[in-house]
Design a protein around this motif. Sequence first.
Motif, PDB file in Angstrom:
ATOM      1  N   VAL A   1       0.922  -1.275  -0.126  1.00 39.18           N
ATOM      2  CA  VAL A   1      -0.038  -0.073   0.112  1.00 39.18           C
ATOM      3  C   VAL A   1       0.895   1.282  -0.088  1.00 39.18           C
ATOM      4  O   VAL A   1       0.514   2.259  -0.326  1.00 39.18           O
TER       5      VAL A   1
ATOM      6  N   ARG B   1      -0.851  -3.538   3.249  1.00 46.32           N
ATOM      7  CA  ARG B   1      -1.947  -3.215   4.115  1.00 46.32           C
ATOM      8  C   ARG B   1      -2.156  -4.002   5.449  1.00 46.32           C
ATOM      9  O   ARG B   1      -1.978  -5.111   5.688  1.00 46.32           O
TER      10      ARG B   1
ATOM     11  N   ASP C   1      -1.019   3.754  -2.090  1.00 44.51           N
ATOM     12  CA  ASP C   1      -2.265   3.255  -2.507  1.00 44.51           C
ATOM     13  C   ASP C   1      -2.596   3.252  -4.056  1.00 44.51           C
ATOM     14  O   ASP C   1      -3.657   3.935  -4.461  1.00 44.51           O
TER      15      ASP C   1
ATOM     16  N   THR D   1      -3.079   0.312   8.780  1.00 38.27           N
ATOM     17  CA  THR D   1      -1.734   0.209   8.511  1.00 38.27           C
ATOM     18  C   THR D   1      -0.797   1.462   9.141  1.00 38.27           C
ATOM     19  O   THR D   1      -1.637   2.762   8.907  1.00 38.27           O
TER      20      THR D   1
END
Length: 251
Positions: free
Chosen positions: A12, A37, A72, A199
């Motif tokens: 991520v 994540r 992301d 996270t």
Amino acid sequence: MVREGKDPTSPVIKLNGVNKWYGSFHVLRDINLDVVRGEKIVICGPSGSGKSTLIRCINALEEHQEGQIIVDGTELNRDLKNIEKVRREVGMVFQQFNLFPHLTVLENCTLAPVWVRKTAKKEAEKTAMEYLERVRIPDQADKFPGQLSGGQQQRVAIARSLCMNPEIMLFDEPTSALDPEMIKEVLDVMVELANEGMTMICVTHEMGFAKTVADRMIFMDQGQIVEEATPDIFFNSPESERTKEFLGQIL
Ligand code: ADP
Ligand code: MG
């Protein structure tokens, strides 16, 4: 096809060969870091080693000059749209709380949801009260930051970040400015958040906290990641002499 960053097994946060300079001072050197994540990373290292700079680069509070930072699925570059998008996904908590002093606790928590996310005020207030309950200070909602203790202010700062429903939370020495008796109330909230699957990247020298929540420890020195290991290995048998020396000083 799964979009990069949405696949639960793909990172991520991804840093590839990141370098940064302040003028001629080379502050981050070839940083490579993948965070999946739900992962919890604790970063430690001596003062001036680049820890704050590194996490500030992850939400573009600082600009990097070389390499890639992808959060992301969005790459941080000069594109302001990308920066906005990443900042919406990433919450940050600072050493000095950074609350708006002229706004009440509740207003601190609803400001961004109302103005950035365009959430209706009533709904934003309801969400804010839920998070203030979670950090155990709903009774302080109508006070101003200056009327609260440091520990309470830092819990407001955490609640305020959570009101934006972030995917990732960054913490930069969140307990360093606190009196000892207030450190635990903030760490307890952070442990809960970790247990809920957030996270997290935390710069902290609270090694008890690190042992409890970290999936991975990172030691930085002079702008580099010198050591990266599970807490067990990091604390019991670190490889680098610099890590050993640092741990010897703080433990
Ligand atoms: P840490 O958080 O590990 O203490 P920082 O990331 O704050 O380290 O700082 C790393 C180095 O970069 C330090 O030597 C610091 O003096 C320098 N530095 C930090 N911010 C700036 C800035 N805005 N301009 C120039 N130098 C900076
Ligand atoms: Mg710092």
